[in-house]
Motif scaffolding. Structure first.
Motif, short mmCIF file in Angstrom:
data_model
loop_
_atom_site.label_atom_id
_atom_site.label_comp_id
_atom_site.label_asym_id
_atom_site.label_seq_id
_atom_site.Cartn_x
_atom_site.Cartn_y
_atom_site.Cartn_z
N GLN A 25 0.83 -1.21 0.00
CA GLN A 25 0.00 0.00 0.00
C GLN A 25 0.86 1.25 0.00
O GLN A 25 0.58 2.21 -0.73
CB GLN A 25 -0.92 0.01 1.21
N ILE A 26 1.94 1.25 0.78
CA ILE A 26 2.83 2.41 0.82
C ILE A 26 3.53 2.60 -0.53
O ILE A 26 3.66 3.72 -1.02
CB ILE A 26 3.85 2.25 1.97
N ALA A 27 3.96 1.51 -1.14
CA ALA A 27 4.64 1.59 -2.43
C ALA A 27 3.69 2.09 -3.52
O ALA A 27 4.09 2.92 -4.35
CB ALA A 27 5.21 0.23 -2.81
N LEU A 28 2.44 1.62 -3.52
CA LEU A 28 1.47 2.09 -4.51
C LEU A 28 1.15 3.57 -4.32
O LEU A 28 1.05 4.32 -5.29
CB LEU A 28 0.19 1.25 -4.44
N LEU A 29 0.99 3.99 -3.08
CA LEU A 29 0.72 5.40 -2.82
C LEU A 29 1.91 6.26 -3.24
O LEU A 29 1.73 7.35 -3.80
CB LEU A 29 0.40 5.63 -1.34
N THR A 30 3.12 5.78 -3.01
CA THR A 30 4.30 6.52 -3.41
C THR A 30 4.37 6.66 -4.92
O THR A 30 4.70 7.73 -5.45
CB THR A 30 5.57 5.83 -2.89
N TYR A 31 4.02 5.60 -5.64
CA TYR A 31 4.00 5.65 -7.10
C TYR A 31 2.98 6.67 -7.59
O TYR A 31 3.26 7.49 -8.48
CB TYR A 31 3.70 4.26 -7.68
N LYS A 32 1.78 6.66 -7.00
CA LYS A 32 0.74 7.61 -7.39
C LYS A 32 1.14 9.05 -7.06
O LYS A 32 0.88 9.97 -7.84
CB LYS A 32 -0.58 7.28 -6.70
N ILE A 33 1.76 9.25 -5.91
CA ILE A 33 2.19 10.58 -5.50
C ILE A 33 3.25 11.12 -6.46
O ILE A 33 3.18 12.28 -6.89
CB ILE A 33 2.71 10.56 -4.04
N ASN A 76 12.41 1.07 8.14
CA ASN A 76 13.65 1.65 7.61
C ASN A 76 13.97 1.15 6.22
O ASN A 76 14.45 1.90 5.37
CB ASN A 76 14.81 1.36 8.57
N SER A 77 13.69 -0.12 5.95
CA SER A 77 13.99 -0.67 4.62
C SER A 77 13.06 -0.09 3.55
O SER A 77 13.51 0.21 2.44
CB SER A 77 13.90 -2.19 4.64
N ILE A 78 11.78 0.11 3.88
CA ILE A 78 10.85 0.67 2.88
C ILE A 78 11.15 2.14 2.63
O ILE A 78 11.08 2.62 1.51
CB ILE A 78 9.37 0.44 3.28
N ILE A 79 11.55 2.87 3.67
CA ILE A 79 11.91 4.27 3.51
C ILE A 79 13.14 4.38 2.60
O ILE A 79 13.20 5.23 1.70
CB ILE A 79 12.23 4.90 4.89
N LYS A 80 14.11 3.52 2.82
CA LYS A 80 15.34 3.54 2.03
C LYS A 80 15.07 3.11 0.59
O LYS A 80 15.58 3.71 -0.36
CB LYS A 80 16.37 2.62 2.68
N ASP A 81 14.25 2.09 0.42
CA ASP A 81 13.98 1.55 -0.91
C ASP A 81 13.17 2.53 -1.77
O ASP A 81 13.43 2.69 -2.96
CB ASP A 81 13.25 0.21 -0.79
N LEU A 82 12.17 3.18 -1.17
CA LEU A 82 11.31 4.09 -1.92
C LEU A 82 11.83 5.52 -1.95
O LEU A 82 11.25 6.38 -2.60
CB LEU A 82 9.89 4.08 -1.34
N LYS A 83 12.91 5.77 -1.20
CA LYS A 83 13.53 7.10 -1.12
C LYS A 83 12.54 8.15 -0.65
O LYS A 83 12.36 9.20 -1.26
CB LYS A 83 14.14 7.50 -2.48
N ILE A 84 11.88 7.84 0.48
CA ILE A 84 10.93 8.75 1.09
C ILE A 84 11.66 9.55 2.15
O ILE A 84 12.41 8.98 2.96
CB ILE A 84 9.76 7.97 1.73
N ARG A 85 11.45 10.85 2.17
CA ARG A 85 12.05 11.68 3.22
C ARG A 85 11.22 11.54 4.48
O ARG A 85 10.00 11.64 4.45
CB ARG A 85 12.08 13.15 2.81
N ARG A 86 11.87 11.32 5.60
CA ARG A 86 11.17 11.19 6.88
C ARG A 86 11.99 11.84 7.93
O ARG A 86 13.12 11.64 8.10
CB ARG A 86 10.98 9.75 7.26
#
Length: 86
Positions: A25-33, A76-86
């Motif tokens: 769900q996070i990856a799909l939302l990131t793609y849409k964003i 941490n792995s999803i943040i790093k993989d999707l390159k999301i700023r947190r």
């Protein structure tokens, strides 16, 4: 979009039908964003889509907050993989 959606689900989920997983769900939302951000480079005054973008960002933030409570290593792995700023 449909091909990218399936590839995202297979990459982050356990199988092709695992679209309810938090990471998926996070990856799909990131793609849409990211897709909407490219849209706003062309259409600067599209305020109704901007409202939808803000809703997606807040939903992703809530999911990330839940994931951080559940499992910090996955977070941490999803943040790093999707390159999301947190």
């Amino acid at each position: 979009m449909n091909l990218n959606k399936k590839s995202i689900i297979t990459k982050y989920g356990k199988n092709v039908l695992d679209s309810g997983n938090i990471t998926v769900q996070i990856a799909l939302l990131t793609y849409k964003i990211n897709d909407l951000q490219n849209h706003f480079l062309i259409h600067k005054k599209d305020f109704s889509s901007r409202k939808g973008l803000l809703k997606m960002v807040s939903k992703r933030r809530k999911l990330l907050k839940y994931m951080r409570k559940k499992s910090v290593s996955e977070y941490n792995s999803i943040i790093k993989d999707l390159k999301i700023r947190r």
